[in-house]
Scaffold this motif. Sequence first.
Motif, mmCIF file in Angstrom:
data_model
loop_
_atom_site.group_PDB
_atom_site.id
_atom_site.type_symbol
_atom_site.label_atom_id
_atom_site.label_comp_id
_atom_site.label_asym_id
_atom_site.label_seq_id
_atom_site.Cartn_x
_atom_site.Cartn_y
_atom_site.Cartn_z
ATOM 1 N N ARG A 181 7.428 -2.890 -1.847
ATOM 2 C CA ARG A 181 6.773 -4.394 -2.738
ATOM 3 C C ARG A 181 4.903 -3.757 -2.488
ATOM 4 O O ARG A 181 4.697 -4.021 -1.005
ATOM 5 N N ALA A 183 0.008 -3.948 -1.669
ATOM 6 C CA ALA A 183 -0.407 -5.009 -2.171
ATOM 7 C C ALA A 183 -2.004 -4.177 -1.831
ATOM 8 O O ALA A 183 -1.765 -3.206 -0.435
ATOM 9 N N GLU A 202 -2.348 3.613 -7.122
ATOM 10 C CA GLU A 202 -1.708 3.209 -8.137
ATOM 11 C C GLU A 202 -1.248 4.763 -9.116
ATOM 12 O O GLU A 202 0.273 4.967 -9.005
ATOM 13 N N THR A 212 5.724 -0.611 -6.818
ATOM 14 C CA THR A 212 4.658 -2.238 -7.267
ATOM 15 C C THR A 212 3.952 -2.285 -6.380
ATOM 16 O O THR A 212 4.134 -2.307 -5.473
ATOM 17 N N LEU A 213 2.711 -2.043 -7.273
ATOM 18 C CA LEU A 213 1.687 -2.481 -7.056
ATOM 19 C C LEU A 213 0.564 -3.263 -7.300
ATOM 20 O O LEU A 213 0.029 -3.504 -8.339
ATOM 21 N N GLU A 214 0.532 -4.629 -6.305
ATOM 22 C CA GLU A 214 -0.017 -5.637 -6.615
ATOM 23 C C GLU A 214 -1.696 -5.986 -6.122
ATOM 24 O O GLU A 214 -1.940 -5.069 -4.698
ATOM 25 N N VAL A 215 -3.101 -5.965 -7.129
ATOM 26 C CA VAL A 215 -4.335 -6.012 -6.606
ATOM 27 C C VAL A 215 -4.985 -7.295 -6.069
ATOM 28 O O VAL A 215 -4.934 -8.128 -7.148
ATOM 29 N N LEU A 216 -5.225 -8.017 -4.704
ATOM 30 C CA LEU A 216 -5.392 -8.387 -4.053
ATOM 31 C C LEU A 216 -6.973 -8.616 -4.337
ATOM 32 O O LEU A 216 -7.729 -7.884 -3.128
ATOM 33 N N ASP A 217 -7.669 -8.976 -5.003
ATOM 34 C CA ASP A 217 -9.800 -8.885 -5.299
ATOM 35 C C ASP A 217 -10.249 -9.647 -3.538
ATOM 36 O O ASP A 217 -9.589 -11.203 -3.939
ATOM 37 N N ARG A 236 2.238 -17.569 0.888
ATOM 38 C CA ARG A 236 3.276 -17.451 -0.511
ATOM 39 C C ARG A 236 4.952 -17.636 0.266
ATOM 40 O O ARG A 236 5.159 -17.668 1.973
ATOM 41 N N GLU A 240 8.343 -13.698 -1.557
ATOM 42 C CA GLU A 240 6.983 -13.256 -2.699
ATOM 43 C C GLU A 240 5.648 -12.492 -1.900
ATOM 44 O O GLU A 240 5.102 -11.622 -2.631
ATOM 45 N N PRO A 242 4.442 -8.938 -0.303
ATOM 46 C CA PRO A 242 4.315 -7.659 -0.563
ATOM 47 C C PRO A 242 5.105 -7.234 0.900
ATOM 48 O O PRO A 242 4.884 -7.525 2.080
#
Length: 343
Positions: A181, A183, A202, A212-217, A236, A240, A242
């Motif tokens: 997981r 990020a 990616e 999975t890859l979550e993008v945190l701006d 979180r 939830e 990473p």
Amino acid sequence: MNRSASIKDVANHASVAVGTVSNVLNYPDRVSQRTKDRVLRAINELGFVRNDAARQLRAGHSRTIGLIVLDVGNPFFTSVVRAAEDAAALQGSAVLLGDSGHDASRESNYIDLFQEQRVQGLLISPVGDVTARIDQLRERGVPTVLVDRLADESKYSSVSVDDDAGGYLAARHLLDTGRRRLAFVGGPTSIRQVADRLQGAERAVKEESDATLEVLDSDGQTVLAGRRVGNLLVERGPGELPDGIFCANDLLALGVMQSLTMTHTLRIPEDIALIGYDDIDFAVSAVVPLSSIRQPTEALGRTAIELLAEELESENPKHRAVIFTPELVVRQSTAPAKGSSAG
């Protein structure tokens, strides 16, 4: 207040013509040693300092090189600047530094200023697309080399690092330590380097069907920006979060680390593995030594000066795009996850 001694004052003091003083300063081989000694003695006695601005005006250029970076507060750019200064000094030139601060209008103002200063050439790590400005500079006789940004070598010379490959290395390393997981922390993606690092990450994640890859701006590339992202993560729930974070640079990673470790609820690397980018000096001395992607900052600065010298020495230079390969540096912040078979 006493005025500064002029070249005419030196000529009168040495009992020579003004043209003779000029020759001593600019073409010493044209003057006899005896006359040269007399003029130099007069210069020393009067404390004469040549007007380099006037000399630049006559010659059409100076012995200076303009260098514009995105953030001089980032140790990555500090190292690049230092290397460029050292390389320029060996060629008898000096570097004038401008910090755009990721601001296109501020960058444009520095370009204007350096043109007014009649710099020999310009090195720039651009905020966005500066093609039109570079074309304009070239038409006016100011060669330009892009730094930390790949350029079309049919038009310009550039020195850069393969950030797509660097992003892939970072994410692949997290995956190889058992994390799934992931990020990515960075932004904005309008910055080419950030976009390329995300693209590489990616690409690595797509190789694992369960990853999975979550993008945190982030609203910047600083330690404080990293801490703000970390603070949001702390809020979180456990399910939830990473288990691996890749930050677009080390400053962001250090900020995330500070936020997570200050709460005493999340541990690095036991709960979350963390990797940065640049391998700045602070990475190794962090509370948890930080894994990172190393960029060859000295080679970047030195090569930028070399490319500019090639542009200056030829009327029709052959442009070159020099691309360096980044290197994975593994430290404690990405130790393998419990139960992982990674070594």
